[in-house]
Design an enzyme around this catalytic site. Structure first.
Site, PDB file in Angstrom:
ATOM      1  N   TYR A 134      10.646   7.645  -7.591  1.00  0.00           N
ATOM      2  CA  TYR A 134      11.349   7.526  -8.856  1.00  0.00           C
ATOM      3  C   TYR A 134      12.164   7.722  -8.669  1.00  0.00           C
ATOM      4  O   TYR A 134      13.087   8.854  -9.171  1.00  0.00           O
ATOM      5  CB  TYR A 134      10.229   7.926 -10.217  1.00  0.00           C
ATOM      6  N   SER A 164       4.189  11.545  -4.967  1.00  0.00           N
ATOM      7  CA  SER A 164       5.004  11.075  -6.313  1.00  0.00           C
ATOM      8  C   SER A 164       5.802  12.076  -6.068  1.00  0.00           C
ATOM      9  O   SER A 164       5.826  14.019  -6.204  1.00  0.00           O
ATOM     10  CB  SER A 164       3.675  11.209  -7.110  1.00  0.00           C
ATOM     11  N   THR A 173       8.604   2.465  -6.072  1.00  0.00           N
ATOM     12  CA  THR A 173       8.374   2.429  -7.236  1.00  0.00           C
ATOM     13  C   THR A 173       9.472   1.168  -8.184  1.00  0.00           C
ATOM     14  O   THR A 173       9.677   1.764  -9.007  1.00  0.00           O
ATOM     15  CB  THR A 173       7.303   3.378  -8.022  1.00  0.00           C
ATOM     16  N   HIS A 183       0.269  -1.157 -11.316  1.00  0.00           N
ATOM     17  CA  HIS A 183       0.599   0.245 -11.530  1.00  0.00           C
ATOM     18  C   HIS A 183      -0.874   0.621 -11.773  1.00  0.00           C
ATOM     19  O   HIS A 183      -1.216   1.748 -12.936  1.00  0.00           O
ATOM     20  CB  HIS A 183       1.450   1.016 -12.770  1.00  0.00           C
ATOM     21  N   LYS A 196       7.375  -0.656  -4.257  1.00  0.00           N
ATOM     22  CA  LYS A 196       6.110  -0.719  -4.676  1.00  0.00           C
ATOM     23  C   LYS A 196       6.369  -1.381  -6.504  1.00  0.00           C
ATOM     24  O   LYS A 196       6.739  -1.035  -6.527  1.00  0.00           O
ATOM     25  CB  LYS A 196       5.048   0.700  -5.598  1.00  0.00           C
TER      26      LYS A 196
END
Length: 388
Positions: A152, A128, A178, A284, A260
């Site tokens: 992100y 992440s 994402t 999520h 995603k």
């Protein structure tokens, strides 16, 4: 030769002869309750909580319960093969570790422990952007392990490019973008405790170690953490991108790109049209839109729409080996597993993650064989029956 993950069962029983029992439960559905006992309320709520009233989280699990596996007998399933090919890479099993940030809130070793455990078992991690450790530190802990990078997407192109270049240099082979978290949802468990790790400087290791981000600051994060935190939070939240912006990522990433957060077949088709290599059907884990469609309910239509052109992956609500079989039977190439191994991390760091992953893989291996299947290729809609 294909790995036989089910042997973990025999290992546990044999250790019992010497009075040894597993370090904590082998039941992934019981991990949340046991993790509550070892975590502070803030970190526990952040991991376990969801958006709004939690309706989407419940829907995810209800969707799995609606599908039942129909076992077949005398299938010569003594030896099983769980191998899956995803984005051109052969995996020992169709399970990846989902991108989960701020892991240091549950254990000080955080992503380092997770990466090491996953590499030991031959399972890919998806790191992440909200990691507690830098890209380079996690890559070192991962060693030769397969690793993907989750983005992100920052609202600054120079910072985005810098982060992508670091990930590529560090051996991350696929980019997972994402889409559903361009701003945080209303999450009562976190709000009631005023608990958000990012504003405490947790989960900021990647931007704080990034030269392009640091160049934007009047003072370094070490000198003025609060200003750096504020700048970063504003940079990766609050702006929803558009489909035409995907060309920018393709320009700056020469490996596979996976989107995603896709839940509608039309969005899946748009992803294919944009030249993406895969999608993750995901809500999520129920953390973003309360009352949303269960990810498993969305999976079949998306797999039918684009599964012959891109790799369709799945996450949200996966807990057991049976869940993995159901998702693959409904069209997924592989699944991303999330909360269970985070609870394992809370219980025992690297060894805790390893125990949970081995338990899920053993369950998958044994359930595959006991349902009369020898490989993932045997699975399909015919494997399941929908509960009346």
């Amino acid at each position: 030769m294909a790995a036989q993950f089910g042997t973990y069962q025999s290992e546990i029983y044999l250790q019992g002869l010497a009075g040894a029992v597993p370090p904590f439960t082998t039941d992934p559905t019981a991990l949340e309750a046991s993790a509550r006992e070892v975590l502070e309320p803030g970190p526990f709520g952040y991991v376990a909580g969801g958006a709004g009233a939690g309706a989407t989280m419940r829907a995810n699990r209800d969707a799995f319960d609606r599908w039942r596996i129909v076992p077949r007998m005398l299938a010569d399933a003594t030896d099983r093969d769980l191998r899956a090919t995803v984005l051109g890479t052969e995996l020992a099993a169709p399970v990846l570790l989902a991108p989960i940030g701020v892991q240091s809130i549950v254990h000080e070793d955080g992503e380092l422990a997770t990466a090491a455990a996953a590499a030991e078992l031959g399972m890919p991690i998806v790191l992440s952007t909200a990691s507690s450790y830098s890209i380079e530190e996690v890559a070192e802990a991962s060693g030769d392990g397969e690793r993907w990078y989750q983005l992100y997407w920052p609202n600054d192109d120079d910072v985005t490019v810098s982060i992508l270049e670091r990930a590529k240099r560090s051996g991350f082979t696929a980019l997972v973008v994402t889409l559903d978290t361009w701003t945080l949802a209303w999450r009562p468990q976190d709000l009631d405790q005023s608990y958000l790790p990012f504003i405490r400087g947790v989960g900021t290791a990647i931007p704080f170690s990034d030269p392009a981000f640091r160049a934007l600051l009047a003072q370094s994060p070490e000198e003025d953490r609060n200003s750096a935190v504020l700048r970063w939070v504003q940079m990766f939240t609050g702006v929803d991108k558009s489909w035409d912006r995907l060309a920018f990522l393709r320009e700056h990433w020469d490996g596979p790109i996976v989107l995603k957060g896709v839940l509608h077949p039309d969005d899946a088709r748009l992803a294919v049209d944009a030249g993406m290599d895969g999608i993750v059907v995901s809500n999520h884990g129920g953390r973003q839109v309360d009352g949303a469609v269960a990810a498993l309910d969305a999976l079949p239509a998306i797999a039918e729409a684009v599964g012959d052109r891109v790799d369709v992956l799945f996450d949200s609500g996966v807990r057991t080996g049976a869940d993995v079989i159901k998702a693959i039977s409904l069209g997924a190439k592989a699944v991303l597993l999330g909360r269970p191994w985070v609870y394992g991390l809370a219980h025992g760091g690297r060894e805790g993650v390893r125990h949970v992953l081995r338990s899920v893989l053993a369950d998958l291996d044994l359930t595959l064989g006991l349902s009369g299947n020898r490989s993932l290729a045997d699975l399909g809609r015919h494997t399941l029956m929908e509960k009346p």
